[in-house]
Design a protein around this motif. Structure first.
Motif, PDB file in Angstrom:
ATOM      1  N   PRO A  64       0.817  -1.207   0.000  1.00  0.00           N
ATOM      2  CA  PRO A  64       0.000   0.000   0.000  1.00  0.00           C
ATOM      3  C   PRO A  64       0.855   1.263   0.000  1.00  0.00           C
ATOM      4  N   ILE A  65       0.274   2.342  -0.464  1.00  0.00           N
ATOM      5  CA  ILE A  65       0.890   3.664  -0.330  1.00  0.00           C
ATOM      6  C   ILE A  65       0.540   4.136   1.070  1.00  0.00           C
ATOM      7  N   VAL A  66       1.521   4.524   1.846  1.00  0.00           N
ATOM      8  CA  VAL A  66       1.291   4.960   3.222  1.00  0.00           C
ATOM      9  C   VAL A  66       1.760   6.404   3.348  1.00  0.00           C
ATOM     10  N   ILE A  67       0.863   7.252   3.848  1.00  0.00           N
ATOM     11  CA  ILE A  67       1.203   8.657   4.064  1.00  0.00           C
ATOM     12  C   ILE A  67       0.805   9.030   5.483  1.00  0.00           C
ATOM     13  N   GLU A  68       1.466  10.024   6.019  1.00  0.00           N
ATOM     14  CA  GLU A  68       1.162  10.468   7.378  1.00  0.00           C
ATOM     15  C   GLU A  68       1.559  11.920   7.524  1.00  0.00           C
ATOM     16  N   ALA A  69       0.746  12.657   8.269  1.00  0.00           N
ATOM     17  CA  ALA A  69       1.058  14.062   8.520  1.00  0.00           C
ATOM     18  C   ALA A  69       0.393  14.497   9.817  1.00  0.00           C
ATOM     19  N   ILE A  70       0.905  15.571  10.365  1.00  0.00           N
ATOM     20  CA  ILE A  70       0.288  16.201  11.536  1.00  0.00           C
ATOM     21  C   ILE A  70      -0.381  17.462  11.036  1.00  0.00           C
ATOM     22  N   PHE A  71      -1.650  17.614  11.362  1.00  0.00           N
ATOM     23  CA  PHE A  71      -2.424  18.771  10.933  1.00  0.00           C
ATOM     24  C   PHE A  71      -2.848  19.580  12.146  1.00  0.00           C
ATOM     25  N   LYS A  72      -2.801  20.882  11.989  1.00  0.00           N
ATOM     26  CA  LYS A  72      -3.355  21.772  13.000  1.00  0.00           C
ATOM     27  C   LYS A  72      -4.692  22.242  12.462  1.00  0.00           C
ATOM     28  N   LEU A  73      -5.750  21.912  13.161  1.00  0.00           N
ATOM     29  CA  LEU A  73      -7.085  22.263  12.699  1.00  0.00           C
ATOM     30  C   LEU A  73      -7.576  23.505  13.426  1.00  0.00           C
ATOM     31  N   ASP A  74      -8.022  24.485  12.670  1.00  0.00           N
ATOM     32  CA  ASP A  74      -8.617  25.665  13.260  1.00  0.00           C
ATOM     33  C   ASP A  74     -10.075  25.414  13.545  1.00  0.00           C
ATOM     34  N   HIS A  75     -10.531  25.819  14.690  1.00  0.00           N
ATOM     35  CA  HIS A  75     -11.933  25.614  15.088  1.00  0.00           C
ATOM     36  C   HIS A  75     -12.751  26.873  14.936  1.00  0.00           C
TER      37      HIS A  75
END
Length: 145
Positions: A133-144
């Motif tokens: 599989p293609i595996v990707i990962e990231a950390i996102f900062k979500l604005d509320h």
């Protein structure tokens, strides 16, 4: 290039400091990965579009989460989105995996965009000859706001 045709994925989304949501896209029921001791839940509570399909062409290195998928046969202008209720943590680790596995028997692996919170994360290019599989990962900062 085909767009918005396929979503082969599994997510781990932290629901608080100590827990994760483990989602198996296209699964029909909850499953336990006994090797890694992860409880996987189906994605049907998080998305209203698409169809489920089992992958019949699998390779040795494919986990049970890659043996089913959600795909989107209708080509619409409306995005196909998984929706999650989030808390005020602000940052989320989102790993996702994608695997074509010739689920449709056409040997035409799709290319599609992945977005998070309305912003394009990446374009996924699947392959008919890929054995992993293609595996990707990231950390996102979500604005509320």
């Amino acid at each position: 290039m085909q767009q918005n045709q396929l979503s082969l994925c599994f997510f781990h989304l932290p629901s608080d400091t100590y827990q994760w949501i483990s989602i198996n896209c296209g699964a029909e029921s909850y499953t336990l990965d006994t090797k890694n001791l992860i409880n996987w839940e189906p994605d049907n509570e998080y998305i209203q579009t698409g169809m489920n399909k089992n992958v019949t062409q699998t390779y040795i290195n494919i986990t049970m989460q890659m043996k089913n998928l959600r795909y989107f046969p209708q080509n619409t202008s409306t995005p196909n989105c998984h929706s999650f209720i989030t808390d005020d943590i602000g940052k989320y680790i989102i790993p996702a995996s994608f695997y074509y596995g010739n689920y449709d028997g056409l040997m035409k692996p799709p290319t599609f965009d992945v977005s998070v919170n309305g912003f394009k994360w990446m374009t996924v290019v699947t392959s008919s000859s890929q054995d992993k599989p293609i595996v990707i990962e990231a950390i996102f900062k979500l604005d509320h706001d």
